[in-house]
Design a protein around this motif. Structure first.
Motif, PDB file in Angstrom:
ATOM      1  N   TYR A  48     -79.980  32.350  45.764  1.00 38.88           N
ATOM      2  CA  TYR A  48     -80.852  33.470  46.128  1.00 38.88           C
ATOM      3  C   TYR A  48     -80.635  33.730  47.607  1.00 38.88           C
ATOM      4  O   TYR A  48     -80.271  32.836  48.363  1.00 38.88           O
ATOM      5  CB  TYR A  48     -82.325  33.237  45.747  1.00 38.88           C
ATOM      6  CG  TYR A  48     -82.973  32.021  46.362  1.00 38.88           C
ATOM      7  CD1 TYR A  48     -83.590  32.075  47.611  1.00 38.88           C
ATOM      8  CD2 TYR A  48     -82.983  30.812  45.686  1.00 38.88           C
ATOM      9  CE1 TYR A  48     -84.189  30.954  48.168  1.00 38.88           C
ATOM     10  CE2 TYR A  48     -83.577  29.685  46.235  1.00 38.88           C
ATOM     11  CZ  TYR A  48     -84.180  29.771  47.476  1.00 38.88           C
ATOM     12  OH  TYR A  48     -84.764  28.661  48.034  1.00 38.88           O
ATOM     13  N   CYS A  49     -80.810  34.978  47.964  1.00 42.62           N
ATOM     14  CA  CYS A  49     -80.351  35.460  49.265  1.00 42.62           C
ATOM     15  C   CYS A  49     -81.250  34.979  50.412  1.00 42.62           C
ATOM     16  O   CYS A  49     -82.454  34.819  50.236  1.00 42.62           O
ATOM     17  CB  CYS A  49     -80.325  36.985  49.196  1.00 42.62           C
ATOM     18  SG  CYS A  49     -79.719  37.785  50.671  1.00 42.62           S
ATOM     19  N   GLU A  50     -80.646  34.753  51.559  1.00 41.02           N
ATOM     20  CA  GLU A  50     -81.413  34.325  52.746  1.00 41.02           C
ATOM     21  C   GLU A  50     -81.209  35.331  53.887  1.00 41.02           C
ATOM     22  O   GLU A  50     -81.523  35.064  55.031  1.00 41.02           O
ATOM     23  CB  GLU A  50     -80.954  32.912  53.158  1.00 41.02           C
ATOM     24  CG  GLU A  50     -81.662  32.263  54.324  1.00 41.02           C
ATOM     25  CD  GLU A  50     -82.818  31.322  53.967  1.00 41.02           C
ATOM     26  OE1 GLU A  50     -83.080  31.094  52.774  1.00 41.02           O
ATOM     27  OE2 GLU A  50     -83.468  30.828  54.910  1.00 41.02           O
ATOM     28  N   VAL A  51     -80.641  36.488  53.561  1.00 40.07           N
ATOM     29  CA  VAL A  51     -80.392  37.441  54.662  1.00 40.07           C
ATOM     30  C   VAL A  51     -81.693  38.135  55.063  1.00 40.07           C
ATOM     31  O   VAL A  51     -81.891  38.521  56.206  1.00 40.07           O
ATOM     32  CB  VAL A  51     -79.278  38.443  54.310  1.00 40.07           C
ATOM     33  CG1 VAL A  51     -78.919  39.292  55.520  1.00 40.07           C
ATOM     34  CG2 VAL A  51     -78.036  37.708  53.827  1.00 40.07           C
ATOM     35  N   CYS A  52     -82.603  38.327  54.079  1.00 39.70           N
ATOM     36  CA  CYS A  52     -83.978  38.652  54.472  1.00 39.70           C
ATOM     37  C   CYS A  52     -84.879  37.853  53.549  1.00 39.70           C
ATOM     38  O   CYS A  52     -84.398  37.018  52.788  1.00 39.70           O
ATOM     39  CB  CYS A  52     -84.249  40.156  54.410  1.00 39.70           C
ATOM     40  SG  CYS A  52     -84.839  40.777  52.823  1.00 39.70           S
ATOM     41  N   TRP A  54     -86.856  38.769  51.021  1.00 36.53           N
ATOM     42  CA  TRP A  54     -87.150  39.268  49.690  1.00 36.53           C
ATOM     43  C   TRP A  54     -86.624  38.293  48.639  1.00 36.53           C
ATOM     44  O   TRP A  54     -87.061  38.255  47.516  1.00 36.53           O
ATOM     45  CB  TRP A  54     -86.522  40.665  49.529  1.00 36.53           C
ATOM     46  CG  TRP A  54     -87.179  41.468  48.478  1.00 36.53           C
ATOM     47  CD1 TRP A  54     -86.662  41.795  47.252  1.00 36.53           C
ATOM     48  CD2 TRP A  54     -88.488  42.055  48.517  1.00 36.53           C
ATOM     49  NE1 TRP A  54     -87.562  42.541  46.538  1.00 36.53           N
ATOM     50  CE2 TRP A  54     -88.691  42.718  47.297  1.00 36.53           C
ATOM     51  CE3 TRP A  54     -89.509  42.077  49.480  1.00 36.53           C
ATOM     52  CZ2 TRP A  54     -89.875  43.397  46.997  1.00 36.53           C
ATOM     53  CZ3 TRP A  54     -90.673  42.749  49.183  1.00 36.53           C
ATOM     54  CH2 TRP A  54     -90.845  43.394  47.959  1.00 36.53           C
ATOM     55  N   GLN A  55     -85.634  37.502  49.049  1.00 35.70           N
ATOM     56  CA  GLN A  55     -85.093  36.406  48.233  1.00 35.70           C
ATOM     57  C   GLN A  55     -84.545  36.855  46.875  1.00 35.70           C
ATOM     58  O   GLN A  55     -84.881  36.299  45.829  1.00 35.70           O
ATOM     59  CB  GLN A  55     -86.156  35.322  48.030  1.00 35.70           C
ATOM     60  CG  GLN A  55     -86.611  34.699  49.339  1.00 35.70           C
ATOM     61  CD  GLN A  55     -87.516  33.504  49.126  1.00 35.70           C
ATOM     62  OE1 GLN A  55     -88.436  33.559  48.328  1.00 35.70           O
ATOM     63  NE2 GLN A  55     -87.257  32.421  49.829  1.00 35.70           N
ATOM     64  N   CYS A  56     -83.709  37.876  46.898  1.00 34.36           N
ATOM     65  CA  CYS A  56     -83.076  38.340  45.665  1.00 34.36           C
ATOM     66  C   CYS A  56     -82.153  37.250  45.132  1.00 34.36           C
ATOM     67  O   CYS A  56     -81.428  36.609  45.897  1.00 34.36           O
ATOM     68  CB  CYS A  56     -82.227  39.578  45.939  1.00 34.36           C
ATOM     69  SG  CYS A  56     -83.202  40.950  46.568  1.00 34.36           S
ATOM     70  N   ASN A 217     -86.205  49.978  56.003  1.00 29.35           N
ATOM     71  CA  ASN A 217     -86.645  48.619  55.733  1.00 29.35           C
ATOM     72  C   ASN A 217     -86.312  48.354  54.264  1.00 29.35           C
ATOM     73  O   ASN A 217     -86.978  48.840  53.373  1.00 29.35           O
ATOM     74  CB  ASN A 217     -88.157  48.522  55.982  1.00 29.35           C
ATOM     75  CG  ASN A 217     -88.673  47.133  55.746  1.00 29.35           C
ATOM     76  OD1 ASN A 217     -87.901  46.188  55.689  1.00 29.35           O
ATOM     77  ND2 ASN A 217     -89.961  46.998  55.594  1.00 29.35           N
ATOM     78  N   MET A 218     -85.221  47.591  54.032  1.00 29.37           N
ATOM     79  CA  MET A 218     -84.636  47.510  52.685  1.00 29.37           C
ATOM     80  C   MET A 218     -85.248  46.405  51.830  1.00 29.37           C
ATOM     81  O   MET A 218     -84.530  45.511  51.416  1.00 29.37           O
ATOM     82  CB  MET A 218     -83.140  47.221  52.824  1.00 29.37           C
ATOM     83  CG  MET A 218     -82.277  48.435  52.977  1.00 29.37           C
ATOM     84  SD  MET A 218     -82.463  49.645  51.674  1.00 29.37           S
ATOM     85  CE  MET A 218     -81.924  48.735  50.270  1.00 29.37           C
ATOM     86  N   HIS A 219     -86.521  46.434  51.592  1.00 24.82           N
ATOM     87  CA  HIS A 219     -87.023  45.439  50.655  1.00 24.82           C
ATOM     88  C   HIS A 219     -86.666  45.916  49.260  1.00 24.82           C
ATOM     89  O   HIS A 219     -87.271  46.839  48.716  1.00 24.82           O
ATOM     90  CB  HIS A 219     -88.513  45.193  50.870  1.00 24.82           C
ATOM     91  CG  HIS A 219     -88.748  44.314  52.056  1.00 24.82           C
ATOM     92  ND1 HIS A 219     -89.763  44.505  52.946  1.00 24.82           N
ATOM     93  CD2 HIS A 219     -88.052  43.256  52.511  1.00 24.82           C
ATOM     94  CE1 HIS A 219     -89.692  43.568  53.897  1.00 24.82           C
ATOM     95  NE2 HIS A 219     -88.658  42.805  53.648  1.00 24.82           N
TER      96      HIS A 219
HETATM   97 FE1  SF4 Z   1     -80.879  39.845  50.424  1.00 31.41          FE
HETATM   98 FE2  SF4 Z   1     -81.155  42.497  50.570  1.00 31.41          FE
HETATM   99 FE3  SF4 Z   1     -82.510  41.105  48.778  1.00 31.41          FE
HETATM  100 FE4  SF4 Z   1     -83.118  40.920  51.351  1.00 31.41          FE
HETATM  101  S1  SF4 Z   1     -83.341  42.734  50.060  1.00 31.41           S
HETATM  102  S2  SF4 Z   1     -82.978  39.226  49.917  1.00 31.41           S
HETATM  103  S3  SF4 Z   1     -81.089  41.032  52.276  1.00 31.41           S
HETATM  104  S4  SF4 Z   1     -80.286  41.364  48.881  1.00 31.41           S
END
Ligand code: SF4
Ligand code: MGD
Length: 743
Positions: A48-52, A54-56, A217-219
């Motif tokens: 799961y993502c750690e770039v923001c 939201w943890q996709c 703001n890309m949530h």
């Molecule tokens: Fe990653 Fe984008 Fe999801 Fe944030 S919104 S967790 S950066 S994919």
């Protein structure tokens, strides 16, 4: 000069790079032989993502040589529905960034008095940290240590600190971000919002965005739902001094004068009450304090609000009507980064009240009731009770805060012996405090008062330059971490596992914390032998297993916590003092705060100065992505948005580089290019946060654009919960760094 003047990290060997590359290759081969390829596809592992935050959840894909080539979304994940945002896809760049921290470092002072870092072994670094922590414990007490954290590693360092005897754990996501809104919603509805927020955007008929710039703001999940809602004919009302991307998709754009939102909200509340547009049954059954509220808002006519906000009375009426027509399928969005003017908790109380009047809480197209699933913790002894906490140190300030330590640091109060909280040791995990906390000087003063500063990071960010010990964490693509639990409409869990061995001499934070615990005699708090064992144990408690999660990546679980929405007329007990939705806040009153939101005028910019407004870009997250090779390809510097009228007055051309100077005389380290645009009001300028890095080790980010953080010196503290309002600064233009301000 401070002993912690920016320190250079010296002599990182190129050998690490070469070694790293070879290591990856053979490691993946080994993984595949062991069958740890994750899903049925051996070249695909879950993460799961750690770039923001939201943890996709997604999949990391490797090529035949075992090199990471791309990350895609997991179709079963409710946070992303199979689609990552540009930053999530660009997460690969975090792994490949050649500027990464490569090995542990300790600060040393040479014979010439100059400070630098030397490369050390992990054992040396841990022995050093343990020895310093024991010394602090002996001389000052264990509660004189603190953790600042953002991201996964905080779990492990948090456990270590609690086991050590300190409860001082702070995250910028509270005092610099969403704390005020949590306090306001808890006071009103008895429940906070957390992340992802329980907003039923996809079914809404009207979405009101007050300074929320979804799309920039890309949530992820929220942006997807907003786009679905627009397709389904929902109307969007955007209140923003700037014509944001969201504003461009809106039926109404209200270009409000900065710092006056509470006046608009009060006037909307009055319109909805006086026109009897509120949900009468809902208000009668569920709320407390309606008659008092009605009396309170009578002076706040649209004409009164017009004089303050510059939004015309007709527009105020029309937009109130638009919301009422959609009710209860309406959302006055609570926002995310809401620490603006220091009266933020009260502004968010007004947002909560408006939602309550329209009956959107617990209703389809409004706020759903999230599930409350949690995972049992791996068994460990109980944590000792700290003998003192930041609450005593604050001397009764910020009484409604759950977590206020970081504000205390901005206040420079935490390190102050007068406040009886002489903090001497910090562990900083995954947060670049120099760019994150407003009023840099105070943060640096606080650092100068420390005996130990440990920084755990993946990159040589500004904060590492102030550390006594730097611990290089491997990126999220190279490690296990705790399971992600998303409460959402249905609860879900997601697994993060290493797609490859860590590059260089970097390691996961859970391993570091366990190693330090051994040296402090606290290992029983980290009772597992391997992290896989811990995850498997936790997963088995909820009917899954590590083996299953390696295949699935995400598991959606059945809802355990009642319905998503209230049934018609359902009896509901809210977790407030009165058991009702509190329009009149008894909790605020009890602590001496106004039970209704109050509009207070804020300082106006002096002539030639403009409100410093800042926000996000869809391809970046705070300061963490500014050096990412994939994302700098998309955007490598910020610009300053300037209204054409202002540009004309100053004789500034589009694209011209300028310095910015704030009202306290602080001049930006670097220049920023002007973007002349009608999309910003004449009294404000706008920049994207996270640029203007001053650390040369960040080869792509250094000197690119300006840092809003550097210019934020007037922190407007929220008296209710200690949020650090960051919109108290004004800036003017400078054309040369040293020359006088041109006026
Ligand atoms: Fe990653 Fe984008 Fe999801 Fe944030 S919104 S967790 S950066 S994919
Ligand atoms: P970043 O600046 O991205 O954000 O504040 P931070 O979380 O501090 O710093 C993240 C740090 O984590 C970087 O040093 C990065 O290298 C490191 N990092 C990234 N991945 C990992 C990892 O896997 N492990 C470890 N150990 N480290 C990692 C965010 C905070 O900032 C928030 S939430 C908000 S809403 C505020 N926004 C904001 C603003 O808009 N303007 C200004 N001026 N200040 C702000 N401060 C707040």
């Amino acid at each position: 000069a401070s002993r912690r003047d920016f320190i250079r990290i010296t002599s990182l060997s190129a050998a690490g790079l070469i070694f790293g590359g070879q290591y990856v290759h053979s490691a993946v081969k080994a993984l595949r032989q062991e069958g740890i390829g994750g899903s049925s596809d051996p070249l695909r592992t879950p993460t799961y993502c750690e770039v923001c935050f939201w943890q996709c959840a997604g999949w990391v894909h490797k090529n035949e040589e075992g090199k990471i080539k791309k990350i895609t979304g997991n179709d079963d994940d409710p946070n992303c529905n199979g689609r990552l945002c540009p930053r999530g896809t660009g997460g690969v760049g975090m792994y490949y960034d050649e500027d990464r921290l490569k090995t542990p470092l300790i600060r040393v002072t040479g014979k010439d008095g100059k400070q630098t870092f030397k490369e050390v072994s992990w054992d040396e670094a841990f022995d050093f940290i343990a020895e310093k922590l024991q010394k602090i414990k002996k001389e000052h007490g264990p509660e004189c240590t603190a953790l600042f954290t953002h991201g996964s590693g905080g779990h492990y360092w948090g456990d270590l600190l609690k086991a050590f005897g300190s409860g001082n754990i702070a995250a910028p996501s509270y005092s610099q971000c969403r704390g005020p809104r949590e306090v306001a919603f808890i006071a009103t509805f008895g429940d906070g919002l957390n992340s992802p927020e329980p907003l039923d955007i996809r079914d809404t008929r009207c979405l009101v965005l007050i300074g929320s710039h979804l799309g920039e703001n890309m949530h992820n999940g929220q942006v997807q739902e907003m786009s679905d809602a627009i397709d389904n004919g929902a109307s969007i009302i955007t209140v923003d001094p700037r014509y944001s991307t969201a504003a461009s998709k809106s039926k109404f754009w209200l270009p409000i004068k900065p710092a006056t939102d509470i006046a608009l909200l009060l006037s909307w509340i009055r319109e909805i009450i006086n026109n009897e547009w509120y949900d009468k049954k809902y208000v009668e059954q569920y709320t407390y304090g309606f008659e008092e509220l009605k009396n309170y808002v009578q002076p706040f006519t649209p004409e009164w609000a017009y004089g303050i906000t510059t939004i015309k009375p007709d527009q105020i009426r029309e937009t109130a009507r638009e919301m009422a027509n959609a009710a209860p399928s309406v959302i006055i969005h609570p926002g995310r980064h809401v620490t603006w003017y220091g009266d933020d908790t009260q502004r968010l109380r007004a947002v909560a009240i408006l939602n309550a009047l329209l009956g959107s809480w617990g209703r389809r197209g409004g706020f759903y009731i999230p599930d409350k699933m949690g995972l049992p913790a791996y068994p460990h002894p109980p944590f000792p009770k700290p003998s003192r906490t930041w609450r005593e140190a604050m001397g009764g300030k910020y009484k409604l805060a759950d977590l206020a330590l970081a504000s205390g640091v901005c206040d420079a109060t935490i390190p102050s012996p007068e406040l009886d909280c002489n903090i001497k040791g910090w562990i900083v995990n995954g947060t670049n405090l120099i760019m994150t906390l407003p009023d840099q000087k105070k943060t640096i003063d606080a650092i100068n008062n420390l005996d130990l500063l440990v920084v755990v990071d993946t990159m040589p960010m500004e904060i590492t330059g102030y550390a006594d010990v730097v611990l290089p964490e491997c990126t999220y693509l190279e490690r296990w971490d705790d399971l992600r639990v998303a409460q959402g409409r249905n609860p879900s869990i997601a697994l993060r596992m290493p797609a490859t061995e860590p590059k260089y001499n970097s390691k996961p934070a859970y391993w570091m914390a366990k190693e330090v615990s051994k040296r402090l005699g606290l290992e029983e708090y980290f009772g597992w032998d391997t992290f896989e064992e811990k995850l498997d144990w936790q997963l088995k408690q909820v009917g899954s297993s590590l083996e299953e999660m390696k295949r699935l990546g995400v598991k959606n679980l059945p809802r355990e916590y009642g319905n998503l929405f209230f049934e018609e007329g359902e009896d509901v007990d809210f977790y407030t003092n009165t058991g009702k939705i509190e329009l009149y806040s008894t909790a605020f009153e009890a602590e001496g705060f106004d039970p209704f939101p109050v509009y207070t005028p804020h300082t106006e910019p002096p002539a030639g100065y403009y409100h410093l407004n800042y926000g996000r870009a869809p391809m970046h997250t705070f300061s963490r992505t500014a050096n990412n090779p994939n994302l700098t390809d998309l955007m490598d510097e910020n610009t300053v948005w300037v209204n054409p009228k202002v540009a004309k007055e100053w004789g500034i051309k589009n694209g011209e580089p300028v310095y910015l100077q704030n009202q306290d005389g602080v001049v930006s380290d670097f220049q920023v290019k002007v973007r002349v645009t009608e999309r910003i009001r004449f009294d404000s300028v706008y920049i994207v946060h996270g640029f203007g890095h001053a650390d040369k080790k960040l080869s792509r980010a250094y000197g690119k654009g300006v840092s809003d953080s550097q210019l934020i010196t007037r922190v407007l503290m929220d008296p209710v919960m200690g949020g650090t309002g960051m919109r108290g600064n004004f800036v003017t233009f400078r054309f040369e760094k040293e020359s006088e301000v041109k006026s």
